[in-house]
Design a protein around this motif. Structure first.
Motif, mmCIF file in Angstrom:
data_model
loop_
_atom_site.group_PDB
_atom_site.id
_atom_site.type_symbol
_atom_site.label_atom_id
_atom_site.label_comp_id
_atom_site.label_asym_id
_atom_site.label_seq_id
_atom_site.Cartn_x
_atom_site.Cartn_y
_atom_site.Cartn_z
ATOM 1 N N TYR A 156 -9.681 26.701 -2.197
ATOM 2 C CA TYR A 156 -10.685 26.299 -1.213
ATOM 3 C C TYR A 156 -12.068 26.227 -1.854
ATOM 4 O O TYR A 156 -12.804 25.251 -1.674
ATOM 5 C CB TYR A 156 -10.707 27.285 -0.047
ATOM 6 N N LEU A 160 -15.068 22.845 -2.789
ATOM 7 C CA LEU A 160 -16.454 22.775 -2.327
ATOM 8 C C LEU A 160 -17.381 22.225 -3.395
ATOM 9 O O LEU A 160 -18.464 21.720 -3.084
ATOM 10 C CB LEU A 160 -16.937 24.170 -1.896
ATOM 11 N N GLU A 199 -6.927 21.475 3.628
ATOM 12 C CA GLU A 199 -8.382 21.614 3.687
ATOM 13 C C GLU A 199 -9.074 20.262 3.829
ATOM 14 O O GLU A 199 -10.091 20.148 4.512
ATOM 15 C CB GLU A 199 -8.900 22.347 2.450
ATOM 16 N N TYR A 203 -11.407 19.303 6.885
ATOM 17 C CA TYR A 203 -12.770 18.800 6.674
ATOM 18 C C TYR A 203 -13.003 17.504 7.451
ATOM 19 O O TYR A 203 -14.036 17.339 8.123
ATOM 20 C CB TYR A 203 -13.024 18.571 5.183
ATOM 21 N N TYR A 216 -15.424 18.656 1.190
ATOM 22 C CA TYR A 216 -14.325 19.307 0.486
ATOM 23 C C TYR A 216 -13.530 18.243 -0.268
ATOM 24 O O TYR A 216 -12.911 17.362 0.345
ATOM 25 C CB TYR A 216 -13.396 20.058 1.448
#
Length: 420
Positions: A156, A160, A199, A203, A216
């Motif tokens: 994760y 970013l 993810e 997002y 992301y």
């Protein structure tokens, strides 16, 4: 800074990174709004070509070529007697910034051998990206090669700061991985892929409601398979690729022909490299599956487990399915037109647009860029029909290959005359 030592490390770790081919255009839209360095919008990766034909550059290195695993197919395997090196996090940051300032690169592709543990290695990769983004205000493209077995929390965090993440599936089949990398588990590759997929979806959903949601992995994820290290068929390779596209929403699957790097009884003999033509045929098949409406079963199956080396996959399918042809250019729908050898999707759209105004003939098709030396055996138009019923698949194949060889010889002769 010891520049000679940095240069030595760069030579070692850039050379080790050349075996990873999972590079593409970024597809990212990270803009530079803070007077920082770089801009990933519309910019891609080193020595790769974007969809519009631009060649882009990248600093492509390993963080280290030390590795705790002994995968038979890998140049950095622990049992290989090679020169080892490792960058410090700050050294990679400094190299990236210095290379960017000199206009050598447009981004960073960072991978690594696995040292100590997957999580420890992944943490170091993330530190590089984090420092570039937060301390150097670098807005250029960053592609991190995720480490198999890394925790969900680290995956994760990586997303970013990186534009694209990738986990190499390495070997197309479970059996092949067990044979050549017995210390690795297939689920260790799939778990990070699943985390990234979830993810990205999260997002996109949150972005619709909250515009300030942190990005992301905006360029998605990709993976790479080594082809030819085991005796897998082309069908097995492409069935695995199709699964990865559907299950994990891959942006790209890359196919890398195995290059013998050391002796191992489990591997092909040194000097028996996988032909580049096999890679090319796999990429052509990949393209047909993603953009031309073909299913994997049509192109590869039990009766046709491997791709032809002398003709491309679309022509191969057409010759095995002549009962579908000829089709009328002025009446057939987009899906049928896309299946005609010699018709790319740009030509298909030109045909669909042009026939709104008049019936198309051979001259029109030629002006549109249709490869008539191939297409004429499979189509009719508003001209005298080119009869195909008298030709067998073998005869059509022979005629197309003969025409291609003649065209190649004529082109080569013209080029030689320019220098004569």
């Amino acid at each position: 800074m010891n520049y000679e030592r940095i240069k030595e490390k760069l030579n070692i770790l850039a050379d080790a990174a050349k075996y990873d081919v999972s590079c593409s255009s970024s597809g990212s839209n990270r803009k530079n709004k803070t007077n920082g360095l770089g801009n990933a919008e519309g910019i891609g990766i080193c020595h790769s070509y974007t969809p519009d034909g631009r060649c882009v550059s990248l600093l492509k290195i390993l963080l280290t070529n030390y590795c705790i695993y002994d995968c038979a197919y890998c140049v950095t395997r622990i049992s290989n007697d090679i020169k080892r090196a490792a960058f410090k996090v700050q050294e990679v940051v400094d190299l990236t910034i210095n290379f960017y300032r000199r206009n050598y690169i447009e981004g960073l592709f960072l991978s690594s051998g696995i040292f100590k543990s997957p999580d420890h290695t992944m943490e170091r990769l993330i530190q590089v990206a984090k420092k570039l983004r937060l301390e150097e205000n670098f807005n250029g493209y960053i592609h991190l090669k995720s480490i198999p077995g890394a925790s969900d929390e680290l995956m994760y965090e990586a997303g970013l700061y990186a534009d694209r993440l990738s986990v190499n599936i390495e070997i197309p089949t479970k059996e092949g991985l067990k044979l050549l990398a017995p210390d690795k588990n297939r689920k260790d590759f799939l778990q990070p892929m699943n985390k990234v997929k979830n993810e990205i979806q999260k997002y996109k959903s949150e972005r619709k409601l909250i515009k300030s949601t942190p990005k992301y992995a905006p360029a998605g994820q990709s993976t790479q398979m080594i082809v030819g290290a085991t005796n897998e068929t082309d069908a097995e390779v492409m069935y695995t690729a199709t699964y990865l596209y559907k299950k994990y929403n891959m942006k790209r699957v890359y196919y890398s022909g195995y290059i013998p790097i050391s002796y191992d009884s489990r591997l092909p003999a040194i000097g028996t490299e996988v032909p580049m033509l096999r890679e090319n045929r796999l990429y052509q098949t990949d393209w047909l599956l993603r953009f031309y409406g073909f299913s994997i079963e049509e192109l590869l199956n039990k009766n046709h487990p491997n791709l032809d080396s002398d003709i491309d996959p679309k022509l191969s399918w057409a010759l095995r399915n002549l009962h579908h042809f000829p089709i009328d250019i002025n009446k057939s729908d987009k899906q049928l037109l896309a299946r005609v050898p010699g018709l790319g999707m740009k030509s298909v759209y030109k045909i669909l647009h042009g026939r709104k105004y008049r019936k198309l003939n051979w001259e029109h098709l030629q002006k549109m860029g249709v490869a008539l030396n191939r297409a004429k055996y499979f189509i009719t138009c508003d001209s005298r029909n080119f009869e195909t019923k008298d030709y067998t698949p073998a005869q059509i194949k022979y005629k197309i290959l003969s025409t291609s060889q003649t065209k190649y010889k004529n082109t080569l002769s013209q080029q030689l005359n320019l220098f004569g």
